[in-house]
Design an enzyme around this catalytic site. Sequence first.
Site, PDB file in Angstrom:
ATOM      1  N   ASN A 176       0.794  -1.239   0.000  1.00  0.00           N
ATOM      2  CA  ASN A 176       0.000   0.000   0.000  1.00  0.00           C
ATOM      3  C   ASN A 176       0.829   1.294   0.000  1.00  0.00           C
ATOM      4  O   ASN A 176       0.379   2.294  -0.557  1.00  0.00           O
ATOM      5  CB  ASN A 176      -1.048  -0.014   1.126  1.00  0.00           C
ATOM      6  CG  ASN A 176      -0.460  -0.089   2.496  1.00  0.00           C
ATOM      7  OD1 ASN A 176       0.679  -0.490   2.668  1.00  0.00           O
ATOM      8  ND2 ASN A 176      -1.233   0.302   3.491  1.00  0.00           N
ATOM      9  N   GLU A 272       4.580  -4.435  12.050  1.00  0.00           N
ATOM     10  CA  GLU A 272       3.519  -3.430  11.866  1.00  0.00           C
ATOM     11  C   GLU A 272       2.413  -4.116  11.084  1.00  0.00           C
ATOM     12  O   GLU A 272       2.542  -4.344   9.874  1.00  0.00           O
ATOM     13  CB  GLU A 272       4.047  -2.233  11.065  1.00  0.00           C
ATOM     14  CG  GLU A 272       5.131  -1.431  11.750  1.00  0.00           C
ATOM     15  CD  GLU A 272       4.586  -0.510  12.827  1.00  0.00           C
ATOM     16  OE1 GLU A 272       3.360  -0.349  12.942  1.00  0.00           O
ATOM     17  OE2 GLU A 272       5.396   0.044  13.575  1.00  0.00           O
ATOM     18  N   CYS A 306      -3.553   0.955   6.673  1.00  0.00           N
ATOM     19  CA  CYS A 306      -3.694   0.261   7.956  1.00  0.00           C
ATOM     20  C   CYS A 306      -4.371   1.160   8.968  1.00  0.00           C
ATOM     21  O   CYS A 306      -5.037   0.709   9.879  1.00  0.00           O
ATOM     22  CB  CYS A 306      -2.334  -0.161   8.471  1.00  0.00           C
ATOM     23  SG  CYS A 306      -1.214   1.227   8.648  1.00  0.00           S
TER      24      CYS A 306
HETATM   25  P1  NAP Z   1       0.750  -9.065   3.126  1.00  0.00           P
HETATM   26  O1  NAP Z   1      -0.031  -9.859   2.182  1.00  0.00           O
HETATM   27  O2  NAP Z   1       0.894  -9.551   4.510  1.00  0.00           O
HETATM   28  O3  NAP Z   1       2.196  -8.860   2.454  1.00  0.00           O
HETATM   29  C1  NAP Z   1       3.178  -8.050   3.050  1.00  0.00           C
HETATM   30  C2  NAP Z   1       4.548  -8.527   2.618  1.00  0.00           C
HETATM   31  O4  NAP Z   1       4.781  -9.828   3.164  1.00  0.00           O
HETATM   32  C3  NAP Z   1       4.700  -8.684   1.107  1.00  0.00           C
HETATM   33  O5  NAP Z   1       6.005  -8.337   0.725  1.00  0.00           O
HETATM   34  C4  NAP Z   1       4.473 -10.172   0.913  1.00  0.00           C
HETATM   35  O6  NAP Z   1       5.029 -10.692  -0.267  1.00  0.00           O
HETATM   36  C5  NAP Z   1       5.177 -10.714   2.136  1.00  0.00           C
HETATM   37  N1  NAP Z   1       4.778 -12.072   2.500  1.00  0.00           N
HETATM   38  C6  NAP Z   1       3.687 -12.766   2.132  1.00  0.00           C
HETATM   39  N2  NAP Z   1       3.714 -14.005   2.682  1.00  0.00           N
HETATM   40  C7  NAP Z   1       4.841 -14.075   3.431  1.00  0.00           C
HETATM   41  C8  NAP Z   1       5.421 -15.075   4.250  1.00  0.00           C
HETATM   42  N3  NAP Z   1       4.852 -16.262   4.428  1.00  0.00           N
HETATM   43  N4  NAP Z   1       6.591 -14.806   4.869  1.00  0.00           N
HETATM   44  C9  NAP Z   1       7.192 -13.603   4.725  1.00  0.00           C
HETATM   45  N5  NAP Z   1       6.684 -12.616   3.937  1.00  0.00           N
HETATM   46  C10 NAP Z   1       5.525 -12.847   3.308  1.00  0.00           C
HETATM   47  O7  NAP Z   1       0.180  -7.565   3.235  1.00  0.00           O
HETATM   48  P2  NAP Z   1      -0.260  -6.594   2.062  1.00  0.00           P
HETATM   49  O8  NAP Z   1      -1.535  -7.085   1.473  1.00  0.00           O
HETATM   50  O9  NAP Z   1       0.879  -6.318   1.148  1.00  0.00           O
HETATM   51  O10 NAP Z   1      -0.503  -5.240   2.878  1.00  0.00           O
HETATM   52  C11 NAP Z   1      -1.711  -4.954   3.515  1.00  0.00           C
HETATM   53  C12 NAP Z   1      -1.637  -5.270   4.994  1.00  0.00           C
HETATM   54  O11 NAP Z   1      -0.548  -4.555   5.567  1.00  0.00           O
HETATM   55  C13 NAP Z   1      -2.868  -4.791   5.736  1.00  0.00           C
HETATM   56  O12 NAP Z   1      -3.257  -5.754   6.670  1.00  0.00           O
HETATM   57  C14 NAP Z   1      -2.404  -3.519   6.431  1.00  0.00           C
HETATM   58  O13 NAP Z   1      -3.132  -3.190   7.579  1.00  0.00           O
HETATM   59  C15 NAP Z   1      -0.991  -3.866   6.726  1.00  0.00           C
HETATM   60  N6  NAP Z   1      -0.221  -2.638   6.912  1.00  0.00           N
HETATM   61  C16 NAP Z   1       0.129  -2.297   8.190  1.00  0.00           C
HETATM   62  C17 NAP Z   1       0.798  -1.097   8.419  1.00  0.00           C
HETATM   63  C18 NAP Z   1       1.194  -0.692   9.806  1.00  0.00           C
HETATM   64  O14 NAP Z   1       1.987   0.223   9.918  1.00  0.00           O
HETATM   65  N7  NAP Z   1       0.689  -1.332  10.835  1.00  0.00           N
HETATM   66  C19 NAP Z   1       1.114  -0.249   7.343  1.00  0.00           C
HETATM   67  C20 NAP Z   1       0.740  -0.647   6.059  1.00  0.00           C
HETATM   68  C21 NAP Z   1       0.074  -1.842   5.855  1.00  0.00           C
HETATM   69  P3  NAP Z   1       4.112 -10.956  -1.556  1.00  0.00           P
HETATM   70  O15 NAP Z   1       3.600  -9.622  -1.967  1.00  0.00           O
HETATM   71  O16 NAP Z   1       5.054 -11.557  -2.500  1.00  0.00           O
HETATM   72  O17 NAP Z   1       3.018 -11.899  -1.118  1.00  0.00           O
END
Ligand code: NAP
Length: 528
Positions: A176, A272, A306
């Site tokens: 994002n 996060e 988020c």
């Molecule tokens: P995501 O699906 O969890 O992916 C995040 C990262 O993790 C990507 O680089 C992804 O790679 C990688 N990943 C996926 N499976 C993994 C595994 N088994 N082991 C290690 N890494 C892995 O999240 P997203 O859809 O990109 O982002 C949205 C989420 O992020 C939402 O839940 C949002 O709330 C959260 N977020 C939190 C914050 C905060 O500051 N708290 C800020 C921004 C976003 P791939 O893309 O290759 O799958």
Amino acid sequence: MEKDGLELPLSSIFDGIYRMKDDIPNFKMLIGGKWRGAQGGSQFDVRTPIDGSVIARAQMAYSMDVDSAVTAAQENRGIRDLPGIERIDIFNCAAGLLEQHKDEFARVLQMEAGKSTRDAAGEVAATVHRLKLTMEEAKRIFGEYVPGDWSHDSVGKMALVIREPIGVVVVISPFNYPLYIASAKIIPALLAGNSVVVKPSSSNPISALLLVRVLEAAGVPEGSLNIVTGKGEEIGDALVKHERVGMINFTGSTPVGKKISQLAGMKKLHLELGGKGYALVLEDADLDLAAQKCVIGSFKFSGQRCDAVSAILAVETIADDLCDKIVREVDRWKFGDPRDESVMAGPMINPAAAERIHGMVTDAVEKGARLLRGGKFHGSYYEPTVLDDVPLSSMIAHEETFGPVVTILRPKDEDEALKIARQSKYGLESCVFSRDFYRIWRVAKRLECGEVTVNDYPAHGVGYFPFGGIKDSGMGREGIGYSIDEMTNLKTIVFNLEAGGLGKREQAAATYKTGVLRKAETEPDKGE
Ligand code: NAP
């Protein structure tokens, strides 16, 4: 091939990090100072959410590439050997390059993430700003002098408590804020003297690849910064379990964060994760302000934040008025193709994300919520949607929405609103709208989350205020100086000063014990 104005703008500074094939740039990875392909030789498509077409290809790394990157990072700690002043020079140069190429970065963000022109430019500006502020903060990585004479145990000693880099930091970033979040981790990690392996989201890895190139061009020593692209499911375990990695700095969803914490063993973790941001709108709130802020908080970047306002808890007495005002605000928002400069929010990251949101909206309507606007989608484009009277039994009342839906619940009063918010498994951010200081304070203290915003929607901006979650929203704090703290270890070095005839001595303490007052207290009264 006709690409309908979706070509990536790549000026000569980015030569060498990609190769054109069939008119599409195929990006390489930076490992050990060389831009190269994955050892397995395969790649994956990067599609723009704007129309689903392929705009780039990236290397499909596997565990052997991860091993090469981590090993390169561990063996090339050149960044640590550089005097701080030279690290600052490098990052000053990087800030200049980012500013020089800011329009390209903004355009790439628009292409790969579907950001509106304003949001894309804002993300680049925030990245530059954060970089500059982090450099200032890095100059304050000092430590502490702790005198030992406050305890009998350590009289005659003193300690220096210093901050040391952790070693290899793995940065895993989400889709994002693909540029900003990656930079908010990479920059403090390097400035603190760590070497880094970055794994960007495979939905949109391009801006992170370009950022790494900028840092390389600015002079980050060879091997200290590496980037691998590939599917998280495939290479996540290899990154997280690698024995040479000292820390995982992850931003992403709660399920992936939990998996990482199970696999990481004793590595340092900064997680996060997801959130469910509630906006509590109380009887005495400024309703115009609350409506305006709640709609921005719900719709900015189509709700894919988020810290989005994910549900509004409007107490019964003002709920009708607030709802009317919200609908009027919603009708001012223009959604669509983000390349149109008047568009305020664009598509979801992919059609699957739009389908997921639709499932939540449908569930709420089936359980009795009133659909006031939207509720439909076309490909990745979800219509701006308003749900009123959402029952507590619906999924959207509790789960992270991550889409452009204004979700209104109508609790009876402040207590009921707080009860709903406190029951959430998430604990990232929430906000409260009221004019009464004591009430605001009471609510802020009772909410269970890492940050409470008063009379505005939650937002990180450049990260000036510390930010992070509790419960299922993660652990650790991000922020200009806080990120540096997270990515360093404290080391205590104790000096015995007695050998040099220095420091306080137990003997002095003994003299004190026999002082006049103590003597009077301790000697028996002779009855004179
Ligand atoms: P995501 O699906 O969890 O992916 C995040 C990262 O993790 C990507 O680089 C992804 O790679 C990688 N990943 C996926 N499976 C993994 C595994 N088994 N082991 C290690 N890494 C892995 O999240 P997203 O859809 O990109 O982002 C949205 C989420 O992020 C939402 O839940 C949002 O709330 C959260 N977020 C939190 C914050 C905060 O500051 N708290 C800020 C921004 C976003 P791939 O893309 O290759 O799958």
